[in-house]
Design a protein around this motif. Structure first.
Motif, PDB file in Angstrom:
ATOM      1  N   VAL A   1       0.684  -1.122  -0.092  1.00 25.10           N
ATOM      2  CA  VAL A   1       0.112  -0.061   0.067  1.00 25.10           C
ATOM      3  C   VAL A   1       0.854   1.331  -0.031  1.00 25.10           C
ATOM      4  CG1 VAL A   1      -1.624   1.216   1.457  1.00 25.10           C
ATOM      5  CG2 VAL A   1      -2.030  -1.108   1.279  1.00 25.10           C
ATOM      6  N   VAL A   2       1.882   1.365   0.808  1.00 21.60           N
ATOM      7  CA  VAL A   2       2.822   2.435   0.980  1.00 21.60           C
ATOM      8  C   VAL A   2       3.483   2.544  -0.477  1.00 21.60           C
ATOM      9  CG1 VAL A   2       5.069   3.199   1.724  1.00 21.60           C
ATOM     10  CG2 VAL A   2       3.147   2.108   3.113  1.00 21.60           C
ATOM     11  N   ALA A   3       3.882   1.583  -1.015  1.00 21.65           N
ATOM     12  CA  ALA A   3       4.378   1.484  -2.581  1.00 21.65           C
ATOM     13  C   ALA A   3       3.696   2.369  -3.695  1.00 21.65           C
ATOM     14  CB  ALA A   3       5.247   0.344  -2.928  1.00 21.65           C
ATOM     15  N   LEU A   4       2.354   1.718  -3.282  1.00 15.97           N
ATOM     16  CA  LEU A   4       1.236   1.971  -4.351  1.00 15.97           C
ATOM     17  C   LEU A   4       0.960   3.675  -4.232  1.00 15.97           C
ATOM     18  CD1 LEU A   4      -0.474   1.243  -6.676  1.00 15.97           C
ATOM     19  CD2 LEU A   4      -2.278   0.666  -4.879  1.00 15.97           C
ATOM     20  N   ALA A   5       0.939   3.901  -2.918  1.00  9.83           N
ATOM     21  CA  ALA A   5       0.574   5.499  -2.608  1.00  9.83           C
ATOM     22  C   ALA A   5       1.644   6.392  -3.077  1.00  9.83           C
ATOM     23  CB  ALA A   5       0.239   5.761  -1.293  1.00  9.83           C
ATOM     24  N   ALA A   6       2.994   5.916  -3.088  1.00  8.72           N
ATOM     25  CA  ALA A   6       3.996   6.737  -3.271  1.00  8.72           C
ATOM     26  C   ALA A   6       4.043   6.817  -4.686  1.00  8.72           C
ATOM     27  CB  ALA A   6       5.495   6.320  -2.778  1.00  8.72           C
ATOM     28  N   ALA A   7       3.887   5.698  -5.316  1.00 12.00           N
ATOM     29  CA  ALA A   7       3.998   5.758  -7.094  1.00 12.00           C
ATOM     30  C   ALA A   7       2.864   6.553  -7.489  1.00 12.00           C
ATOM     31  CB  ALA A   7       3.910   4.123  -7.510  1.00 12.00           C
TER      32      ALA A   7
END
Length: 461
Positions: free
Chosen positions: A151-157
């Motif tokens: 989720v963190v990686a998806l939000a950052a991307a």
């Protein structure tokens, strides 16, 4: 501890588990996404509020500074009143502050609202990992952490894309207003969060103040140092304040059974090694994240759009690898997975540092993918170890240290980039990437030390 403290000591039943993870996912998405999209909107905000670029930076700095200085105090408070309660308070504060940001008509009002928003975000980020520990059974905690990392990686991307999309059809105020309905939805489903251990001690206000002063002075000093050696006197004073407050804080914590600054957890070898590994890895990551856009645009003369597209494979690779790494972490030692991940990460960073003079897009993309794969393989297992190597009743302290290590590494990485760019008229990007490679290799060694008998011990020193 309270009578209901052990009701959910080994995970929630399905389907309540899914509702709890939805709440955690939405909260983390807002906190991460808001930091990313605010950066993109800064030029527009500065122009419309008649502020200089230097002044507008405080829209970002105020948020980040508040988050860093309040993570450990709020995680400690979560141990006392319950992690779910802190999380719900954070969602409410974040929603109200987002509305205040959207209604701001001056930079002063916007910065003040961002301070409040930072408190809400810190409530969310200080206990989200602790909640995951109680949402999933111990044998599946890695899976939950992998989902959170996803989720963190998806939000950052997605941050730059979301910001560009909103700004193309609406005013900058909608970048913050979009959080209001998300906060409300998250708050409404937060009833599925688990009941957790509650400590019997009182909140330590003096230690919270010392913690804020220590981290605040340290971060401001690191930031000023990154701008060169012109103000060494001021930097020395700021570091001096940080050291004095830090020593005072440590001395105060030594006699406490559940210290706000979790010295008791840092005495656990595998936890301490995981914290140091995290700081080095996130420092290396931030060195690359800050350096690469300058390298792609100023050295390789790629456009802003091309730069964004060429950076995207990194978080996309992380998105795919993080959940898999979380599942592997439930079966294999984190020292092994983290060491392999950091070795791959260092290889990717080194390959970026020594790109050919005129690389094709494909040359850049595969190197970005290698970096994302390596970091994704490391992150979930490392976070799992930080949570599971500590007593369940100290999950709040572990969760707070997890976030503090990440933000400390990112702050140091950003300052190192600024210092390198200030000291070197040319070749700064390559030097920064080489430095990132070295930090990743240090993280690899630290991670591998957890495989030794001393490093893998969960007994206090």
């Amino acid at each position: 501890m309270a009578a209901d403290a052990v009701v959910h000591s080994d995970g929630l039943p399905v389907p309540r588990r899914y509702g709890a993870m939805l709440t955690v996912g939405l909260g983390v998405t807002m906190a991460v996404l808001d930091g990313a999209i605010a950066n993109i909107a800064l030029p527009t905000i500065a122009r419309e509020l008649n502020a200089s670029p230097a002044q507008s930076i405080w829209v970002v700095n105020a948020y980040q500074l508040v988050v860093v200085v309040s993570l450990l105090p709020l995680s400690s408070l979560g141990e006392i009143v319950g992690y779910a309660r802190i999380y719900r308070i954070g969602l409410a504060i974040f929603g109200v502050a987002s509305l205040a940001c959207a209604l701001s008509d001056s930079l002063t009002m916007l910065v003040a609202a961002r301070v409040l928003q930072g408190i809400g975000a810190s409530c969310i980020m200080s206990v989200n990992s602790a909640l995951v520990r109680f949402i999933y059974p111990r044998a599946q905690i890695g899976r939950g952490i992998g989902i959170t990392a996803f989720v963190v990686a998806l939000a950052a991307a997605a941050g730059p894309t979301v910001a560009a999309g909103i700004l193309s059809v609406a005013t900058w105020q909608w970048i913050f207003a979009i959080n209001v309905p998300l906060s409300l939805i998250s708050w409404l489903v937060a009833g599925s969060l688990p009941l957790t251990f509650r400590a019997g001690h009182r909140f330590d206000w003096p230690s919270a103040a010392l913690n804020a002063a220590m981290f605040g002075a340290f971060i401001i000093g690191v930031d000023h140092l990154g701008h060169g050696f012109d103000h060494l006197g001021r930097v020395a004073v700021e570091f001096g304040v940080a050291i004095v407050c830090g020593v005072w804080l440590v001395r105060r914590q030594l006699s406490r059974p559940a210290p706000l600054l979790p010295i008791d957890l840092l005495r656990i070898p595998i936890f301490a090694l995981s914290i140091m590994t995290s700081i080095c890895s996130f420092g290396a990551q931030m060195l690359a994240f800050v350096t690469l856009p300058f390298y792609l645009q100023n050295v390789l003369h790629r456009s802003e759009v091309e730069t964004g597209l060429l950076m995207t494979p990194w978080p996309i690779a992380l998105i795919f690898v993080a959940p898999m790494a979380g599942r592997l972490a439930d079966r294999f030692p984190s020292g092994l997975l983290g060491g392999i991940g950091m070795m791959i990460f260092a290889s990717g960073l080194a390959s970026l540092a020594f790109l050919p003079a005129d690389p094709s897009s494909g040359d850049i993309v595969w190197r970005m993918v290698v970096c994302g794969v390596g970091f994704g393989l490391f992150q979930s297992p490392n976070n799992r170890t930080m949570l599971t190597s500590t007593p369940p009743e100290r999950a709040g302290g572990a969760s707070g240290m997890l976030g503090t290590a990440r933000l400390t590494g990112q702050t140091i990485g950003t300052a190192i980039v600024a210092l390198i760019f200030n000291l070197m008229a040319s070749g700064g990007t390559k030097t920064a990437l080489v430095t990132a490679t070295v930090l990743a290799l240090v993280a690899m060694v630290l991670s591998s030390l957890r495989l030794t008998p001393a490093g893998s011990s969960v007994q206090k020193l």
